[in-house]
Scaffold this active site. Structure first.
Site, mmCIF file in Angstrom:
data_model
loop_
_atom_site.group_PDB
_atom_site.id
_atom_site.type_symbol
_atom_site.label_atom_id
_atom_site.label_comp_id
_atom_site.label_asym_id
_atom_site.label_seq_id
_atom_site.Cartn_x
_atom_site.Cartn_y
_atom_site.Cartn_z
ATOM 1 N N ASP A 52 0.251 5.131 71.049
ATOM 2 C CA ASP A 52 1.470 4.842 71.792
ATOM 3 C C ASP A 52 2.598 4.635 70.788
ATOM 4 O OD1 ASP A 52 2.939 3.984 74.317
ATOM 5 O OD2 ASP A 52 3.215 2.222 73.049
ATOM 6 N N GLU A 77 1.352 11.011 73.740
ATOM 7 C CA GLU A 77 2.157 11.264 74.927
ATOM 8 C C GLU A 77 3.039 12.485 74.689
ATOM 9 O OE1 GLU A 77 3.330 7.231 77.118
ATOM 10 O OE2 GLU A 77 3.786 7.202 74.987
ATOM 11 N N CYS A 89 -2.997 -0.478 84.354
ATOM 12 C CA CYS A 89 -3.981 -1.378 83.750
ATOM 13 C C CYS A 89 -5.144 -0.545 83.222
ATOM 14 C CB CYS A 89 -4.466 -2.400 84.766
ATOM 15 S SG CYS A 89 -5.772 -3.494 84.138
ATOM 16 N N CYS A 123 -8.612 -1.781 85.175
ATOM 17 C CA CYS A 123 -8.928 -1.471 86.573
ATOM 18 C C CYS A 123 -8.167 -0.274 87.110
ATOM 19 C CB CYS A 123 -8.662 -2.687 87.453
ATOM 20 S SG CYS A 123 -6.911 -3.128 87.610
ATOM 21 N N CYS A 154 -2.134 -7.696 84.262
ATOM 22 C CA CYS A 154 -2.426 -6.958 85.497
ATOM 23 C C CYS A 154 -2.235 -7.870 86.701
ATOM 24 C CB CYS A 154 -3.845 -6.401 85.465
ATOM 25 S SG CYS A 154 -4.266 -5.408 86.920
ATOM 26 N N CYS A 207 -8.331 -9.099 88.979
ATOM 27 C CA CYS A 207 -8.362 -8.492 87.640
ATOM 28 C C CYS A 207 -7.775 -9.452 86.608
ATOM 29 C CB CYS A 207 -7.621 -7.160 87.636
ATOM 30 S SG CYS A 207 -7.647 -6.320 86.017
ATOM 31 N N ASP A 247 1.660 -2.428 74.286
ATOM 32 C CA ASP A 247 1.527 -1.152 73.583
ATOM 33 C C ASP A 247 0.065 -0.775 73.394
ATOM 34 O OD1 ASP A 247 4.261 -0.966 73.439
ATOM 35 O OD2 ASP A 247 4.391 -1.824 71.426
#
Length: 417
Positions: free
Chosen positions: A194, A278, A345, A348, A364, A369, A376
């Site tokens: 990231d 990305e 998240c 989950c 989250c 959760c 990051d």
């Protein structure tokens, strides 16, 4: 860096750059060569655009023939080596094919740094003079000394002379005989990266890669020089001195950024067979906010600060460094859709804008959760989990796009798989 295919695999061509030690006469010749190549580029680009406006095409071959005729009418063109001028037209032809004739930029005398290339290896001779010095023989320049800062490591294929700030450099394209491995030393390893504005790169393994490229003293001096530049008279000697001082500071910053990206990329590809990034449209993300269709001129100062942060961290340069370094380890570099990687998240799969409480904290909000992590690092895990497959989403957070949330099931409170 380039690749070339052989019977036993893919052999690579690598770059080696050295600082030149030119005499006053050689420095003047290099300036003249660069000016001639710039004029040839701009004239060739103007000709191509005129042909396109008439619905016709102009390519490298006819332009190269016209260049030979132009030398008889314009003797100043003969000052530069013929191969360097032909290579300029080849570079122009490639740029027009890849980007379009009207997207290729003019080479401004004020903004473009002089450079020219010698593509024929038969006209290039390199000798080592001692532990710290070597010399290269180039057409019309003769023997030129350069600082031997690293071994050549292969056969020279071409040489490019360029100026950066107050110094001239020569870059050799060499065949280092290295072959891309068919398989990584640690197959099955994968990492997501990231890229951010606070930390340059955070991996899914929890590693934070970052450094300051400019010191506080350099930043203060740079601001003072910018103020001096605004008060200086155009085309004055003081203005040229100020610009030279500004370029010297920014040159050091650029070198540090390049060194950081190269070292970081080398460490990452050595440990991972697959690197996932990305698919960021960096050029669009760092575009100016002034003159947009929506609220023209609004939030320009905030956007300018974000643009500087994006460009300062060297997102694109890190991507290039990863791609180049991956050739020597057999690593595969893939890119995935960036939408919602920072809001999802990784534990989950729940997606909500409220999950990211701050720049650094991810919590989250899904019932049952409560996953907490560095924002990051969580995004890097999501990028890794994509594994080369696009991240499903109904929108993204790019400028001028809606910030939508994926549909959430009322029964489970999670996005459908």
């Amino acid at each position: 860096m380039q690749d070339r295919e052989e019977d036993n695999g893919v052999s690579m061509l690598s770059g080696r750059r050295y600082r030149l030690d030119l005499t006053a006469e050689q420095a003047q010749m290099c300036e003249e060569f660069g000016s001639v190549c710039r004029a040839v580029w701009n004239t060739g680009l103007h000709q191509r655009r005129e042909y396109r406006r008439r619905g016709a095409w102009m390519n490298y071959a006819p332009q190269c023939a016209e260049l030979a005729d132009a030398k008889r009418d314009h003797p100043w063109l003969k000052a530069a080596p013929s191969h360097a001028l032909q290579q300029t037209l080849k570079d122009l032809d490639r740029a027009c094919r890849e980007h379009g004739t009207f997207r290729v930029r003019w080479r401004s005398k004020a903004r473009w740094s002089p450079s020219f290339r010698f593509p024929d290896s038969k006209q290039i001779q390199v000798e080592r003079l001692g532990r710290k010095w070597g010399r290269v023989k180039l057409p019309k320049l003769g023997w030129v000394r350069f600082r031997w800062s690293r071994p050549l490591g292969g056969e020279v294929r071409s040489a490019t002379v360029s100026r950066k700030g107050a110094h001239w450099f020569v870059s050799f394209l060499v065949d280092d005989q290295a072959v891309m491995p068919e398989r990584h030393a640690m197959p099955g390893t994968i990492v997501g990266i990231d890229r951010g504005v606070k930390t340059a790169a955070v991996t899914s393994d929890g590693d934070f890669h970052d450094r300051q490229f400019i010191t506080a003293g350099e930043a203060a001096r740079y601001r003072r020089l910018q103020q001096r530049l605004t008060r200086s008279k155009r085309a004055s000697a003081n203005r040229r001195k100020t610009i030279t001082a500004l370029n010297a500071i920014m040159g050091q910053v650029t070198d540090r950024r390049g060194d950081f990206c190269a070292q970081t990329a080398s460490r990452i590809v050595a440990k991972n067979a697959l690197v996932v990034l990305e698919d960021l449209r960096i050029k669009n993300m760092s575009a100016s906010a002034s003159g947009t269709l929506e609220a023209p001129g609004s939030r320009v100062a905030q956007k300018r600060g974000l643009n500087r942060a994006i460009l300062d961290k060297g997102w694109h340069r890190l991507e290039l460094a990863l791609t180049n370094a991956a050739r020597y380890t057999g690593t595969t570099v893939v890119k995935v859709h960036p939408a919602y990687t920072s809001q999802r998240c990784s534990a989950c799969g729940f997606v909500s804008e409220g999950n990211r409480e701050s720049q650094a904290v991810f919590r989250c909000k899904a019932a049952g959760c409560g996953y907490i992590a560095h924002a990051d690092a969580n995004a890097a895990i999501n990028i890794k989990n994509a594994g080369g497959q696009p991240v499903s989403a109904c929108g993204d957070l790019a400028a001028r796009r809606s910030v939508k949330q994926e549909p959430v099931s009322r029964a489970t409170g999670r996005t459908p798989s």
